[in-house]
Design a protein around this motif. Structure first.
Motif, mmCIF file in Angstrom:
data_model
loop_
_atom_site.group_PDB
_atom_site.id
_atom_site.type_symbol
_atom_site.label_atom_id
_atom_site.label_comp_id
_atom_site.label_asym_id
_atom_site.label_seq_id
_atom_site.Cartn_x
_atom_site.Cartn_y
_atom_site.Cartn_z
ATOM 1 N N LYS A 69 0.820 -1.218 0.000
ATOM 2 C CA LYS A 69 0.000 0.000 0.000
ATOM 3 C C LYS A 69 0.852 1.267 0.000
ATOM 4 O O LYS A 69 0.347 2.348 -0.252
ATOM 5 N N LEU A 70 2.131 1.119 0.318
ATOM 6 C CA LEU A 70 3.075 2.230 0.271
ATOM 7 C C LEU A 70 4.245 1.825 -0.610
ATOM 8 O O LEU A 70 4.637 0.652 -0.625
ATOM 9 N N PRO A 71 4.830 2.786 -1.326
ATOM 10 C CA PRO A 71 5.955 2.448 -2.213
ATOM 11 C C PRO A 71 7.169 1.967 -1.434
ATOM 12 O O PRO A 71 7.571 2.577 -0.439
ATOM 13 N N GLU A 72 7.738 0.882 -1.885
ATOM 14 C CA GLU A 72 8.870 0.260 -1.197
ATOM 15 C C GLU A 72 10.067 1.205 -1.085
ATOM 16 O O GLU A 72 10.850 1.108 -0.146
ATOM 17 N N GLU A 73 10.191 2.142 -2.033
ATOM 18 C CA GLU A 73 11.317 3.079 -1.987
ATOM 19 C C GLU A 73 11.331 3.917 -0.715
ATOM 20 O O GLU A 73 12.368 4.447 -0.322
ATOM 21 N N LEU A 74 10.202 4.069 -0.076
ATOM 22 C CA LEU A 74 10.113 4.871 1.143
ATOM 23 C C LEU A 74 10.369 4.062 2.413
ATOM 24 O O LEU A 74 10.486 4.626 3.491
ATOM 25 N N HIS A 75 10.471 2.752 2.278
ATOM 26 C CA HIS A 75 10.543 1.876 3.450
ATOM 27 C C HIS A 75 11.725 2.196 4.362
ATOM 28 O O HIS A 75 11.557 2.299 5.579
ATOM 29 N N ASP A 76 12.914 2.336 3.803
ATOM 30 C CA ASP A 76 14.087 2.602 4.640
ATOM 31 C C ASP A 76 13.968 3.903 5.411
ATOM 32 O O ASP A 76 14.401 3.999 6.564
ATOM 33 N N LEU A 77 13.380 4.909 4.781
ATOM 34 C CA LEU A 77 13.256 6.216 5.428
ATOM 35 C C LEU A 77 12.125 6.248 6.459
ATOM 36 O O LEU A 77 12.110 7.093 7.343
ATOM 37 N N ALA A 78 11.212 5.294 6.389
ATOM 38 C CA ALA A 78 10.031 5.305 7.258
ATOM 39 C C ALA A 78 10.363 5.150 8.734
ATOM 40 O O ALA A 78 9.594 5.597 9.586
ATOM 41 N N HIS A 79 11.489 4.521 9.063
ATOM 42 C CA HIS A 79 11.807 4.324 10.480
ATOM 43 C C HIS A 79 11.915 5.656 11.214
ATOM 44 O O HIS A 79 11.667 5.726 12.416
ATOM 45 N N CYS A 80 12.242 6.728 10.485
ATOM 46 C CA CYS A 80 12.404 8.024 11.144
ATOM 47 C C CYS A 80 11.088 8.518 11.743
ATOM 48 O O CYS A 80 11.099 9.196 12.767
#
Length: 106
Positions: free
Chosen positions: A43-54
């Motif tokens: 449901k969310l683009p995988e490219e944003l996954h690493d940055l999501a932890h912030c």
């Protein structure tokens, strides 16, 4: 405010609570768990996954401990801007472009 923006923008991505296979109650309430569910379910683009932890880590630090650094805030800004652009700005731009093409082909 970044955390609240992400919280509101991602709630509407969830399927109805009655849908089988959807997130459980805790995943619906907890932003960190909800983000993980949204990534896991495409449901969310995988490219944003690493940055999501912030959003989870830095957002909690900023809200509760007041220990947010400038770099942490910039990470949160980047994630929030990219998420909101993907959710709202880009789809509208695509619709506008399609409308322009349709208008030209008349």
């Amino acid at each position: 405010m970044f955390r609240l923006s992400v919280d509101l923008a991602t709630q509407e991505l969830l399927p109805p609570a009655s849908e089988v296979g959807g997130p459980n109650g805790r995943q619906r309430r907890d932003l960190g768990l909800r983000l993980q569910w949204l990534f896991d379910n495409g449901k969310l683009p995988e490219e944003l996954h690493d940055l999501a932890h912030c959003i989870k880590e830095d957002g909690n630090d900023g809200a509760h401990r007041g220990t947010l650094s400038e770099a942490d805030a910039e990470d949160m800004l980047d994630f929030t801007v990219h998420l909101l652009e993907r959710r709202y700005t880009l789809p509208k731009r695509i619709l506008d472009a399609a409308a322009r093409r349709a208008e030209r082909s008349r």
